[in-house]
Design an enzyme around this catalytic site. Structure first.
Site, PDB file in Angstrom:
ATOM      1  N   GLY A 103       3.572  18.964  28.474  1.00 44.65           N
ATOM      2  CA  GLY A 103       2.829  19.008  29.655  1.00 44.65           C
ATOM      3  C   GLY A 103       1.319  18.989  28.971  1.00 44.65           C
ATOM      4  O   GLY A 103       1.111  18.830  27.627  1.00 44.65           O
ATOM      5  N   SER A 104       0.330  18.963  30.004  1.00 44.43           N
ATOM      6  CA  SER A 104      -1.071  18.988  29.654  1.00 44.43           C
ATOM      7  C   SER A 104      -1.398  19.889  28.749  1.00 44.43           C
ATOM      8  O   SER A 104      -2.366  19.834  27.728  1.00 44.43           O
ATOM      9  CB  SER A 104      -1.874  18.624  30.916  1.00 44.43           C
ATOM     10  OG  SER A 104      -1.851  19.682  31.697  1.00 44.43           O
ATOM     11  N   THR A 105      -1.263  21.000  28.885  1.00 46.10           N
ATOM     12  CA  THR A 105      -1.410  22.396  28.320  1.00 46.10           C
ATOM     13  C   THR A 105      -0.863  22.583  26.974  1.00 46.10           C
ATOM     14  O   THR A 105      -1.735  22.687  26.135  1.00 46.10           O
ATOM     15  CB  THR A 105      -1.254  23.671  29.262  1.00 46.10           C
ATOM     16  OG1 THR A 105      -1.503  23.313  30.510  1.00 46.10           O
ATOM     17  CG2 THR A 105      -2.148  24.918  28.583  1.00 46.10           C
TER      18      THR A 105
ATOM     19  N   ASP B  52       4.145  26.316  35.389  1.00 45.70           N
ATOM     20  CA  ASP B  52       3.431  25.807  36.668  1.00 45.70           C
ATOM     21  C   ASP B  52       2.872  26.970  37.487  1.00 45.70           C
ATOM     22  O   ASP B  52       2.088  26.581  38.295  1.00 45.70           O
ATOM     23  CB  ASP B  52       4.703  24.887  37.358  1.00 45.70           C
ATOM     24  CG  ASP B  52       4.835  23.540  36.670  1.00 45.70           C
ATOM     25  OD1 ASP B  52       4.072  22.644  36.566  1.00 45.70           O
ATOM     26  OD2 ASP B  52       5.991  23.539  36.127  1.00 45.70           O
TER      27      ASP B  52
ATOM     28  N   LYS C  62       8.760  26.635  35.874  1.00 44.87           N
ATOM     29  CA  LYS C  62       8.466  25.533  35.004  1.00 44.87           C
ATOM     30  C   LYS C  62       9.189  24.081  35.291  1.00 44.87           C
ATOM     31  O   LYS C  62      10.120  24.462  36.345  1.00 44.87           O
ATOM     32  CB  LYS C  62       8.909  25.930  33.598  1.00 44.87           C
ATOM     33  CG  LYS C  62       7.828  26.931  32.869  1.00 44.87           C
ATOM     34  CD  LYS C  62       8.276  27.237  31.468  1.00 44.87           C
ATOM     35  CE  LYS C  62       8.220  25.875  30.563  1.00 44.87           C
ATOM     36  NZ  LYS C  62       7.066  25.116  30.374  1.00 44.87           N
ATOM     37  N   GLY C  63       8.792  22.988  34.654  1.00 45.16           N
ATOM     38  CA  GLY C  63       9.364  21.767  35.034  1.00 45.16           C
ATOM     39  C   GLY C  63       8.973  20.937  35.881  1.00 45.16           C
ATOM     40  O   GLY C  63       9.364  19.824  36.140  1.00 45.16           O
ATOM     41  N   GLY C  64       7.715  21.210  36.225  1.00 45.64           N
ATOM     42  CA  GLY C  64       6.726  20.186  36.679  1.00 45.64           C
ATOM     43  C   GLY C  64       6.978  18.853  35.985  1.00 45.64           C
ATOM     44  O   GLY C  64       6.746  17.818  36.883  1.00 45.64           O
TER      45      GLY C  64
ATOM     46  N   GLU D 201      12.978  23.025  27.496  1.00 44.88           N
ATOM     47  CA  GLU D 201      11.974  24.116  27.363  1.00 44.88           C
ATOM     48  C   GLU D 201      12.687  25.357  27.511  1.00 44.88           C
ATOM     49  O   GLU D 201      12.295  26.415  26.722  1.00 44.88           O
ATOM     50  CB  GLU D 201      11.115  23.924  28.615  1.00 44.88           C
ATOM     51  CG  GLU D 201      10.139  23.013  28.326  1.00 44.88           C
ATOM     52  CD  GLU D 201       9.129  22.634  29.458  1.00 44.88           C
ATOM     53  OE1 GLU D 201       8.247  22.066  29.348  1.00 44.88           O
ATOM     54  OE2 GLU D 201       9.341  22.825  30.688  1.00 44.88           O
TER      55      GLU D 201
HETATM   56  C1  5RP Z   1       6.856  20.622  31.806  1.00 50.48           C
HETATM   57  C2  5RP Z   1       6.458  21.854  32.314  1.00 50.48           C
HETATM   58  C3  5RP Z   1       5.010  22.531  32.044  1.00 50.48           C
HETATM   59  O1  5RP Z   1       4.866  23.491  31.165  1.00 50.48           O
HETATM   60  C4  5RP Z   1       4.435  22.441  33.082  1.00 50.48           C
HETATM   61  O2  5RP Z   1       4.797  21.564  34.149  1.00 50.48           O
HETATM   62  C5  5RP Z   1       3.019  22.715  33.068  1.00 50.48           C
HETATM   63  O3  5RP Z   1       2.248  21.613  32.821  1.00 50.48           O
HETATM   64  P1  5RP Z   1       0.715  21.444  32.718  1.00 50.48           P
HETATM   65  O4  5RP Z   1       0.488  22.149  31.497  1.00 50.48           O
HETATM   66  O5  5RP Z   1       0.571  19.754  32.634  1.00 50.48           O
HETATM   67  O6  5RP Z   1      -0.018  21.885  33.822  1.00 50.48           O
HETATM   68  O7  5RP Z   1       7.292  22.814  32.749  1.00 50.48           O
HETATM   69  O8  5RP Z   1       8.277  20.757  32.082  1.00 50.48           O
END
Ligand code: 5RP
Length: 232
Positions: A35-37, A92, A102-104, A111
């Site tokens: 993910g972005s973070t 998320d 999580k899982g977005g 994970e």
């Molecule tokens: C991916 C995830 C990410 O950690 C979650 O979606 C957060 O993403 P972001 O840092 O882009 O907001 O669980 O499966």
């Protein structure tokens, strides 16, 4: 979201990522989130590797593995690893008691394996991810395709409204070649119970409720870092 608030959020993500990456020690096996973070953390970690830090990474998705390798991080295959010293991932949604959705980004299964193997599982977030009750973000549930209709029926019995995740006009497929249904359970009173209920459905490969899997959350908010840890 305006460009300004996106920029502000990115600053918070970067600050949390820097704080987590500072906790990585020489010779650690490091779980890398998706993910972005998590991407900010992977970039920070790669900068430390360039400066001589010796670690091996373990990726929670194909995308993360590709990024980490491109930045010069030596990687181990998740399936070959029995111990991770520290893992760094995003979320998320989270509550102060370290329960997450999580899982977005679709990487929930790997994970979860990374977090489960990790001695020190750290979640990094901007301030927008903190909630008093989980559930505004729909719970991703990874489903074995052949069991899709069965699983949907069982989730409806748990009062969940399901929506099959799409990728444009196609059904979204995870790295494990499964579907994802994003489930609206409303606000979740008992995430631990819901997690057990979902795990009991045949055909559910994984779900995005992370209960008792996190050692610490580092949240950046308006220039300061706030840490949430497991009560002793
Ligand atoms: C991916 C995830 C990410 O950690 C979650 O979606 C957060 O993403 P972001 O840092 O882009 O907001 O669980 O499966």
């Amino acid at each position: 979201m305006s460009i300004q608030s996106e920029h502000h959020q990115d600053e918070e993500k970067l600050a949390a990522a820097k704080a987590a990456v500072a906790l990585v020690n020489d010779h650690d096996v490091v779980g890398l989130g998706t993910g972005s973070t998590a991407t900010f953390a992977i970039q920070e970690l790669a900068a430390r590797v360039k400066n001589g830090l010796q670690i091996k990474g373990v990726a929670s998705s194909v995308k993360t593995a590709t990024l980490a390798i491109s930045l010069g991080i030596e990687m181990l295959e998740l399936g070959t690893v029995s111990h991770i010293d520290i893992s760094i991932d995003g979320a998320d949604e989270f509550t102060e008691d370290l329960t997450l959705i999580k899982g977005g980004g679709g990487a929930l299964f790997r994970e979860k394996i990374v977090a489960s193997l990790s001695k020190n599982s750290i979640i990094i977030t901007d301030a927008s991810k903190k909630v008093t009750k989980l559930g505004a973000f729909k719970v991703p549930v990874e489903v074995v395709p052949i069991a899709y209709q069965y699983v949907v029926t069982q989730i409806e019995k748990l009062n969940g409204l399901t929506k099959l995740r799409l990728n444009g006009a196609e059904t979204y497929l995870t790295d494990n070649h499964n579907y994802i249904v994003d489930v609206d359970f409303g606000l979740i009173n008992e995430p631990g119970k819901l997690s057990v209920d979902l795990n009991q459905i045949d055909g559910v490969f994984a779900h995005g409720l992370f209960v008792n899997l996190t050692a610490q959350i580092i949240m950046a908010k308006e220039g300061s870092l706030i840490k949430f840890t497991k009560p002793k």
